[in-house]
Design an enzyme around this catalytic site. Sequence first.
Site, mmCIF file in Angstrom:
data_model
loop_
_atom_site.group_PDB
_atom_site.id
_atom_site.type_symbol
_atom_site.label_atom_id
_atom_site.label_comp_id
_atom_site.label_asym_id
_atom_site.label_seq_id
_atom_site.Cartn_x
_atom_site.Cartn_y
_atom_site.Cartn_z
ATOM 1 N N ASP A 168 0.712 -1.220 0.103
ATOM 2 C CA ASP A 168 -0.074 -0.297 -0.079
ATOM 3 C C ASP A 168 0.826 1.200 0.202
ATOM 4 O O ASP A 168 0.379 2.375 -0.569
ATOM 5 C CB ASP A 168 -0.757 -0.164 1.226
ATOM 6 C CG ASP A 168 -1.731 0.467 0.740
ATOM 7 O OD1 ASP A 168 -2.578 1.220 -0.264
ATOM 8 O OD2 ASP A 168 -2.694 1.744 2.139
ATOM 9 N N SER B 295 -7.872 5.716 1.053
ATOM 10 C CA SER B 295 -8.130 3.544 -0.212
ATOM 11 C C SER B 295 -9.953 3.431 0.001
ATOM 12 O O SER B 295 -9.426 3.421 1.468
ATOM 13 C CB SER B 295 -7.068 2.819 0.657
ATOM 14 O OG SER B 295 -5.711 3.087 0.341
ATOM 15 N N GLN C 97 -6.160 -2.218 -6.545
ATOM 16 C CA GLN C 97 -7.566 -0.842 -5.332
ATOM 17 C C GLN C 97 -7.942 -0.050 -5.888
ATOM 18 O O GLN C 97 -7.648 0.875 -7.276
ATOM 19 C CB GLN C 97 -5.607 -0.887 -4.744
ATOM 20 C CG GLN C 97 -6.288 0.503 -3.549
ATOM 21 C CD GLN C 97 -5.107 0.688 -3.152
ATOM 22 O OE1 GLN C 97 -4.798 2.130 -2.806
ATOM 23 N NE2 GLN C 97 -4.717 0.574 -1.733
#
Length: 443
Positions: free
Chosen positions: A353, A375, A425
Amino acid sequence: AAASLPDLGATVANSGDDSRWCAVTEFLGQVPLLQCLPGSSIRRIAEAVQVKHYEPGDYVAREGEPVDGLCIILDGQAEVSAPANTEEANRPDYVLNKYDYFGYGTNSSVHQVNVIAVTKLSCFVLPSQYGHLLQTKTIWNAEETPESHSLMEQILHLEKLEVDIFRGFTLPEAPTFNQVFGGQLIAQALAAASKTVDCLKLVHSLHAIFLIAGDNNMPIIYQVHRERDGTSFATRKVEAKQKGLVMFTLIVSFQKEELGFEHQAAIMPDVPPPEQLLNMEEIRERRLTDPRFPMQYRNSAAKKKFVPWPIEMRFCQDSKSQHEPSLHYWFRARGKLSDDPALHRCVVAYASDLLYSGVSLNPHRKRGLKTYSLSLDHSMWFHKPVKADDWLLYVIDSPSAHGGRGFVTGRMFNRQGELIVSLTQEALIRRAKTPGQTPRPKL
């Protein structure tokens, strides 16, 4: 009492030693007492345990007599009962079933109650001399203290509060980004889930949903829900909570290693090796003295306290590529990690991430424009074994951004060019609010 390993079901009744050892290891991984241990300790316990069989009515342990070690019920039932002269209020009469345990694993003491076989009974016994295998100072390593480990392992250290409930913390040395870092939530939740699955099964896919921002100054409670345990696969759902609210949810699927069809169409990009590239610390030092950067920027950067991330990163592209919807960089955990495959996958999940969603903002960056991203969801698929303290190439692309959301895909390769992990993502990407602007609705 027989000392050889028993048949753990018909599937291994006539199998070899390796199959029996795998079956014993898988069984021990289901015992709640052992699930806070690293897989390496459970494997060593599987090699050390002996098996004892009892007939109905046999005493497994007598009050006041020494015990052989830790006993774990493999099959059958046993009754715990105090001597007849014990006060009624203190009589601990109850039945022990499969996966229940009793005795002493770390010292040679005497038993406080009677344990009697109710049916034909089989028990795994871990002799007292192996009791040290039950002691763990960290979630991953049973022999060392947390301070002796890398920062990455300390971040992943979880405190076990109850069966399937763990507590994690945001360390002062860890990246925070004004809220709990998404990679930390993914990695700690995956660590919690991994501690509830037998060590022969490893995560092969995970799917995370970010609900609300986390507070760095508060502990995080991870509640693991056992959705399914099969022969080859296991599924876990993990909820991360603060102030009683669920802030993050993770669905994880684990699989026992098996042979199957193989192909790889993905090709690793031709990039310089990490030894020829600068890391973030070296880039920062150069910028502080580079006259091409405004003095105000350099003075501001010099005053800020700089704490190196627990993940070392080396970028393959120069500043001319900063507006392209792609990013390539090498990364690895700082320091040497403990030798546990589950740990290495958690570290890769943590690193996944870092700078990930920001790639969808690259084509839109310009002088004076302030943005922020958050996110929304995050998915990973592990294709092959991974070593997180060896260099991995992270290839990130953003094929689309629309409606305030940016979409990114990722691939991770080892130095041999093998595709190790695939990722996706979606993130919220917005212009930052300016003073006096009408507040935007919260997510």
